[in-house]
Write a protein that holds these residues in place. Structure first.
Motif, mmCIF file in Angstrom:
data_model
loop_
_atom_site.group_PDB
_atom_site.id
_atom_site.type_symbol
_atom_site.label_atom_id
_atom_site.label_comp_id
_atom_site.label_asym_id
_atom_site.label_seq_id
_atom_site.Cartn_x
_atom_site.Cartn_y
_atom_site.Cartn_z
ATOM 1 N N SER A 100 -2.941 14.137 -3.182
ATOM 2 C CA SER A 100 -4.183 13.656 -2.576
ATOM 3 C C SER A 100 -5.399 14.005 -3.437
ATOM 4 C CB SER A 100 -4.369 14.339 -1.219
ATOM 5 O OG SER A 100 -4.273 13.418 -0.191
ATOM 6 N N ARG A 160 -8.998 1.698 6.801
ATOM 7 C CA ARG A 160 -8.839 1.092 5.463
ATOM 8 C C ARG A 160 -9.346 -0.345 5.464
ATOM 9 N NH1 ARG A 160 -3.354 3.162 5.710
ATOM 10 N NH2 ARG A 160 -2.485 1.067 5.766
ATOM 11 N N GLU A 209 -9.169 -1.455 -3.665
ATOM 12 C CA GLU A 209 -7.952 -0.638 -3.515
ATOM 13 C C GLU A 209 -8.282 0.845 -3.640
ATOM 14 O OE1 GLU A 209 -6.020 -3.324 -2.126
ATOM 15 O OE2 GLU A 209 -4.664 -1.716 -2.714
ATOM 16 N N ASP A 210 -9.165 1.185 -4.555
ATOM 17 C CA ASP A 210 -9.579 2.588 -4.709
ATOM 18 C C ASP A 210 -10.221 3.102 -3.419
ATOM 19 O OD1 ASP A 210 -8.679 2.577 -7.282
ATOM 20 O OD2 ASP A 210 -10.658 2.704 -8.236
ATOM 21 N N SER A 266 -0.508 9.257 -0.362
ATOM 22 C CA SER A 266 0.165 10.480 -0.796
ATOM 23 C C SER A 266 1.330 10.856 0.123
ATOM 24 C CB SER A 266 -0.832 11.634 -0.883
ATOM 25 O OG SER A 266 -1.396 11.894 0.386
ATOM 26 N N ILE A 273 -5.560 11.882 -6.527
ATOM 27 C CA ILE A 273 -5.945 10.505 -6.197
ATOM 28 C C ILE A 273 -7.446 10.442 -5.919
ATOM 29 C CG2 ILE A 273 -5.723 8.690 -4.453
ATOM 30 C CD1 ILE A 273 -2.733 9.566 -4.178
ATOM 31 N N VAL A 323 -5.124 4.484 11.248
ATOM 32 C CA VAL A 323 -5.763 4.733 9.947
ATOM 33 C C VAL A 323 -5.917 3.430 9.167
ATOM 34 C CG1 VAL A 323 -5.493 5.917 7.733
ATOM 35 C CG2 VAL A 323 -5.026 7.139 9.863
ATOM 36 N N ARG A 324 -4.978 2.512 9.376
ATOM 37 C CA ARG A 324 -5.081 1.234 8.645
ATOM 38 C C ARG A 324 -6.345 0.459 9.033
ATOM 39 N NH1 ARG A 324 -3.483 -3.294 11.196
ATOM 40 N NH2 ARG A 324 -3.170 -4.347 9.207
ATOM 41 N N ARG A 342 -9.878 1.895 -0.392
ATOM 42 C CA ARG A 342 -8.880 1.928 0.698
ATOM 43 C C ARG A 342 -8.072 3.226 0.672
ATOM 44 N NH1 ARG A 342 -4.902 -2.009 2.550
ATOM 45 N NH2 ARG A 342 -3.971 -2.073 0.485
ATOM 46 N N ILE A 343 -7.623 3.587 -0.522
ATOM 47 C CA ILE A 343 -6.773 4.783 -0.555
ATOM 48 C C ILE A 343 -7.597 6.047 -0.357
ATOM 49 C CG2 ILE A 343 -6.699 5.093 -3.070
ATOM 50 C CD1 ILE A 343 -3.682 5.864 -2.546
ATOM 51 N N ASP A 355 -8.085 6.452 3.309
ATOM 52 C CA ASP A 355 -6.791 6.829 3.896
ATOM 53 C C ASP A 355 -6.506 8.319 3.699
ATOM 54 O OD1 ASP A 355 -3.793 5.568 4.541
ATOM 55 O OD2 ASP A 355 -3.730 7.324 3.230
ATOM 56 N N GLU A 356 -6.686 8.783 2.465
ATOM 57 C CA GLU A 356 -6.362 10.182 2.171
ATOM 58 C C GLU A 356 -7.248 11.131 2.976
ATOM 59 O OE1 GLU A 356 -3.848 11.219 0.383
ATOM 60 O OE2 GLU A 356 -3.240 9.264 -0.366
ATOM 61 N N VAL A 393 -10.324 8.141 -7.749
ATOM 62 C CA VAL A 393 -10.786 6.882 -7.150
ATOM 63 C C VAL A 393 -12.163 6.968 -6.491
ATOM 64 C CG1 VAL A 393 -8.413 6.103 -6.765
ATOM 65 C CG2 VAL A 393 -9.634 7.240 -4.912
ATOM 66 N N ILE A 408 -2.179 7.877 -11.485
ATOM 67 C CA ILE A 408 -3.221 8.896 -11.308
ATOM 68 C C ILE A 408 -2.701 10.124 -10.561
ATOM 69 C CG2 ILE A 408 -5.143 7.285 -11.446
ATOM 70 C CD1 ILE A 408 -5.383 7.181 -8.532
ATOM 71 N N PHE A 464 0.864 -1.193 0.000
ATOM 72 C CA PHE A 464 0.000 0.000 0.000
ATOM 73 C C PHE A 464 0.889 1.228 0.000
ATOM 74 C CE2 PHE A 464 -2.358 3.438 2.104
ATOM 75 C CZ PHE A 464 -3.563 3.403 1.416
#
Lengths: 114, 134
Positions: B103, B32, B50-51, A68, B106, B28-29, B53-54, B57-58, B110, A103, A65
């Motif tokens: 960020s 996710r 995955e989209d 940013s 992304i 934070v995990r 999850r990130i 997170d962001e 996503v 991206i 994983f």
């Protein structure tokens, strides 16, 4: 690569560094790079660059994983390496990491090899 | 603290999960992980998980900040059919954090929708992502 490497505890990264055939350094990153672990990655890359590493290949095949904050660390390492006349290359990113690099635009900044 | 696996209103196509976490980076995990668990349960593909999850997170970063701080944040994960919504609120870090350029790019790629409301004291966000049939 060690297929039977010990599992990485959550919240930690592990690193393995070796000389590349081209004389540069190759560092394998294992685990999840996020806001809690990005400082570990920064510290590791800073230490390698401080010790005189110029051309750094960061092997991401076992990095599961990245967000940013991790991208920021990679860009920081790239800038530092280039200031010293070297470069950083990202190697073997997973599909999801590759998507994040694409991206975010990072793949236009840092060379990536499979 | 998590309240999980609760199907609401007899509607088997919806679930709501509440998760309360310390506002510290190492937690934070878990946000996710919860998002991934729910997404997996309702048939999201690997890439969609995955989209999500990130994206989670962001957005959590806006509450936790780089070093964490005292307090707790609450996240609500819910789905209607194959669309997941994540809502969260927590105390604002000092100094307040903004989305970085990375960020923003992304999240725009996503998430189907995301919104952030920040005050001096609190950050709230909402995130939505749908499964797309092949």
């Amino acid at each position: 690569m060690e297929a039977d490497a010990d599992p990485i505890p959550p919240g930690q990264l592990s690193f393995e560094t070796a000389l590349s055939p081209d004389g540069g350094l190759r560092v394998v990153v294992r685990g999840e790079v996020d806001v809690s672990t990005a400082p570990q990655l920064r510290e590791e890359l800073d230490a390698l660059l401080s010790q005189g590493a110029r051309n750094l290949t960061i092997d991401l095949g076992e990095m599961t994983f990245i967000d940013s904050t991790g991208l920021g660390v990679l860009v920081g390492a790239l800038k530092r390496a280039r200031r010293a006349g070297g470069d950083v290359t990202l190697s073997r990113p997973t599909r999801s990491a590759r998507r994040v690099f694409d991206i975010s635009g990072l793949s236009e900044i840092i060379p990536i090899v499979d | 603290v998590a309240q999980t696996g609760r199907l609401t209103g007899g509607d088997e196509d919806s679930a709501r999960v509440a998760l309360t976490l310390p506002t510290a980076p190492e937690f934070v995990r878990l946000a996710r992980l919860t998002a991934a668990g729910l997404a997996s349960q309702i048939g999201f593909t690997y890439d969609e998980i995955e989209d999500l999850r990130i994206a989670v997170d962001e957005l959590c970063y806006l509450i936790v900040g780089p070093d964490g701080h005292r307090g707790t944040m609450v996240l609500w994960f819910s789905n209607e059919g194959r669309t997941i919504t994540v809502e969260a609120r927590g105390p604002a870090p000092r100094p307040p954090r903004e989305l970085s350029a990375f960020s923003r790019r992304i999240l725009n790629a996503v998430a189907d929708h995301h919104a952030v409301i920040s005050t001096n004291d609190e950050v709230r966000f909402e995130l939505r992502r749908a499964h797309r049939d092949e």
